[in-house]
Design an enzyme around this catalytic site. Sequence first.
Site, PDB file in Angstrom:
ATOM      1  N   ASP A   1      -4.557   0.418   2.517  1.00 10.16           N
ATOM      2  CA  ASP A   1      -5.010  -0.981   2.529  1.00 10.16           C
ATOM      3  C   ASP A   1      -6.521  -1.066   2.310  1.00 10.16           C
ATOM      4  OD1 ASP A   1      -2.573  -2.411   2.855  1.00 10.16           O
ATOM      5  OD2 ASP A   1      -2.452  -1.596   4.874  1.00 10.16           O
TER       6      ASP A   1
ATOM      7  N   SER B   1       0.830  -1.219   0.000  1.00  7.65           N
ATOM      8  CA  SER B   1       0.000   0.000   0.000  1.00  7.65           C
ATOM      9  C   SER B   1       0.859   1.261   0.000  1.00  7.65           C
ATOM     10  CB  SER B   1      -0.950   0.003   1.202  1.00  7.65           C
ATOM     11  OG  SER B   1      -0.218  -0.082   2.410  1.00  7.65           O
ATOM     12  N   HIS B   2       2.178   1.129   0.192  1.00  5.79           N
ATOM     13  CA  HIS B   2       3.033   2.319   0.228  1.00  5.79           C
ATOM     14  C   HIS B   2       4.213   2.231  -0.733  1.00  5.79           C
ATOM     15  CE1 HIS B   2       0.347   3.004   3.509  1.00  5.79           C
ATOM     16  NE2 HIS B   2       0.632   4.274   3.360  1.00  5.79           N
TER      17      HIS B   2
HETATM   18  P1  NDP Z   1      -0.155  -3.239   9.848  1.00  3.59           P
HETATM   19  O1  NDP Z   1      -1.419  -3.309  10.629  1.00  3.59           O
HETATM   20  O2  NDP Z   1      -0.039  -4.095   8.654  1.00  3.59           O
HETATM   21  O3  NDP Z   1       1.085  -3.559  10.788  1.00  3.59           O
HETATM   22  C1  NDP Z   1       1.350  -2.765  11.914  1.00  3.59           C
HETATM   23  C2  NDP Z   1       2.557  -3.290  12.643  1.00  3.59           C
HETATM   24  O4  NDP Z   1       2.201  -4.477  13.356  1.00  3.59           O
HETATM   25  C3  NDP Z   1       3.712  -3.682  11.733  1.00  3.59           C
HETATM   26  O5  NDP Z   1       4.905  -3.232  12.283  1.00  3.59           O
HETATM   27  C4  NDP Z   1       3.640  -5.196  11.686  1.00  3.59           C
HETATM   28  O6  NDP Z   1       4.898  -5.817  11.469  1.00  3.59           O
HETATM   29  C5  NDP Z   1       3.128  -5.512  13.065  1.00  3.59           C
HETATM   30  N1  NDP Z   1       2.415  -6.794  13.115  1.00  3.59           N
HETATM   31  C6  NDP Z   1       1.421  -7.211  12.308  1.00  3.59           C
HETATM   32  N2  NDP Z   1       1.000  -8.442  12.685  1.00  3.59           N
HETATM   33  C7  NDP Z   1       1.763  -8.795  13.759  1.00  3.59           C
HETATM   34  C8  NDP Z   1       1.819  -9.924  14.598  1.00  3.59           C
HETATM   35  N3  NDP Z   1       1.019 -10.966  14.419  1.00  3.59           N
HETATM   36  N4  NDP Z   1       2.722  -9.938  15.598  1.00  3.59           N
HETATM   37  C9  NDP Z   1       3.570  -8.890  15.810  1.00  3.59           C
HETATM   38  N5  NDP Z   1       3.556  -7.778  15.040  1.00  3.59           N
HETATM   39  C10 NDP Z   1       2.663  -7.729  14.032  1.00  3.59           C
HETATM   40  O7  NDP Z   1       0.148  -1.716   9.419  1.00  3.59           O
HETATM   41  P2  NDP Z   1      -0.882  -0.582   9.033  1.00  3.59           P
HETATM   42  O8  NDP Z   1      -1.822  -1.160   8.048  1.00  3.59           O
HETATM   43  O9  NDP Z   1      -1.438   0.046  10.258  1.00  3.59           O
HETATM   44  O10 NDP Z   1       0.078   0.490   8.323  1.00  3.59           O
HETATM   45  C11 NDP Z   1       0.615   0.184   7.066  1.00  3.59           C
HETATM   46  C12 NDP Z   1       1.562   1.252   6.616  1.00  3.59           C
HETATM   47  O11 NDP Z   1       0.866   2.444   6.300  1.00  3.59           O
HETATM   48  C13 NDP Z   1       2.627   1.675   7.625  1.00  3.59           C
HETATM   49  O12 NDP Z   1       3.889   1.468   7.014  1.00  3.59           O
HETATM   50  C14 NDP Z   1       2.382   3.168   7.853  1.00  3.59           C
HETATM   51  O13 NDP Z   1       3.546   3.941   8.039  1.00  3.59           O
HETATM   52  C15 NDP Z   1       1.695   3.544   6.556  1.00  3.59           C
HETATM   53  N6  NDP Z   1       0.904   4.768   6.720  1.00  3.59           N
HETATM   54  C16 NDP Z   1       1.410   5.945   6.262  1.00  3.59           C
HETATM   55  C17 NDP Z   1       0.703   7.119   6.425  1.00  3.59           C
HETATM   56  C18 NDP Z   1       1.259   8.431   6.022  1.00  3.59           C
HETATM   57  O14 NDP Z   1       0.624   9.457   6.241  1.00  3.59           O
HETATM   58  N7  NDP Z   1       2.419   8.496   5.410  1.00  3.59           N
HETATM   59  C19 NDP Z   1      -0.641   7.112   7.060  1.00  3.59           C
HETATM   60  C20 NDP Z   1      -1.037   5.830   7.532  1.00  3.59           C
HETATM   61  C21 NDP Z   1      -0.302   4.684   7.348  1.00  3.59           C
HETATM   62  P3  NDP Z   1       5.202  -6.544  10.053  1.00  3.59           P
HETATM   63  O15 NDP Z   1       5.347  -5.433   9.062  1.00  3.59           O
HETATM   64  O16 NDP Z   1       6.433  -7.334  10.286  1.00  3.59           O
HETATM   65  O17 NDP Z   1       4.007  -7.409   9.755  1.00  3.59           O
HETATM   66  O1  PYC Z   2      -2.511   4.522   4.057  1.00  2.00           O
HETATM   67  O2  PYC Z   2      -3.570   5.816   5.465  1.00  2.00           O
HETATM   68  C1  PYC Z   2      -2.731   5.641   4.566  1.00  2.00           C
HETATM   69  C2  PYC Z   2      -1.929   6.786   4.105  1.00  2.00           C
HETATM   70  C3  PYC Z   2      -2.208   8.107   4.199  1.00  2.00           C
HETATM   71  C4  PYC Z   2      -1.156   8.790   3.625  1.00  2.00           C
HETATM   72  C5  PYC Z   2      -0.269   7.870   3.190  1.00  2.00           C
HETATM   73  N1  PYC Z   2      -0.754   6.652   3.502  1.00  2.00           N
END
Ligand code: NDP
Ligand code: PYC
Length: 331
Positions: free
Chosen positions: A187, A46-47
Amino acid sequence: MSTVSLDLDEIYALAHDTMISNGCDEANACALADIVTRAERDGSHSHGLFRIPGYVKALRSGKVDGKAKPSVQRKTAAVVHVNGNGCFAPIAQEVGLPVLAEVASELGVAALSLTNIHHFAALWPETEFLADRGLVGIACTAYMPTVAPAGSKEKFFGTNPISFAWPRPGHTPVCYDMATSSMALGDLQIAARDGKTVPLGTGLDSDGNETTDPAKIAAGVLLPFGGYKGSAIALMVELLAGGLTGEQFSYEAVENDNGDGGPPRGGEIVIALSPSLISGGDWETHAEAFMERLTGLEGVRLPGARRHQNRLDTGPRSINGALVETIMELR
Ligand code: NDP
Ligand code: PYC
């Protein structure tokens, strides 16, 4: 869903060339292509390439300057500031993170505030950069209103991610990186694109009703993870990334955005802590004993382990075919 097989060099070239043909200079294109490629390498779909159409929209509308040269300033002994001058976040991080690491290694603690940047990527590259240099890293940024605070059905917080990384000399760091919404917007959009449903509790439709349809949630609101507790962390992220840096809160970001679909202007805070200077003791052995106990529990794995496992695979990646076609047309 049809997919296309691309190796990491092809992913890099696709991202780099698309940025160059849309007005980036070499330094900006390389910084962005690198972040996109590392996301695809680690399975953060997703990123990675998914973000390219948004990056292009922001360049074409003139909101982001693809030739921006971020400037770095040491505001106090422990506070580093980077003015991105309207760039995408990766090149501002390239300029600021080495200075942050140097200052934290000298003083034990340091903060980097980034302003006038457009963040559309994952945050683990920032915190892992620090952990790879023996430092603890914490990073967060805000977005645009997408998430209803606990008690409300109106969007107010961004998806407001936070990442934390702990150094483990000789091992990959422990690193979590998560949206403070029940699901990252990216996502949710991918689930809608692929015709999938999402768990009840992810968000509400535009009438405020619970739904498992990601397209209806995208038109409505996401909910914070963990109810009022996640809502409190989303609030903290707004205050650290917007209030502390002097940059925009999510509601200001949308009010001042041109609505082109690309990332809004905002801020990011990155904090670095030196365990060797702060603990003064044998922190590595102590923390490793903790990791051993933790991972000795059945069913437990460390956050970041999935990505680090994916990283070992140097082969091609399967990318959504329609996305690759869309990006090719943007070059
Ligand atoms: P996830 O819910 O996929 O994962 C969150 C964290 O939990 C990860 O570090 C993951 O590690 C860990 N994790 C997941 N499952 C387990 C498990 N069973 N046991 C232990 N740890 C676990 O992430 P999100 O969907 O919340 O976020 C996805 C991405 O979106 C992030 O990289 C975030 O920075 C990005 N994002 C960016 C934004 C922006 O404004 N730039 C805004 C919002 C999100 P692992 O990766 O090893 O699975
Ligand atoms: O996945 O929520 C998101 C997000 C917002 C900006 C970049 N990623």
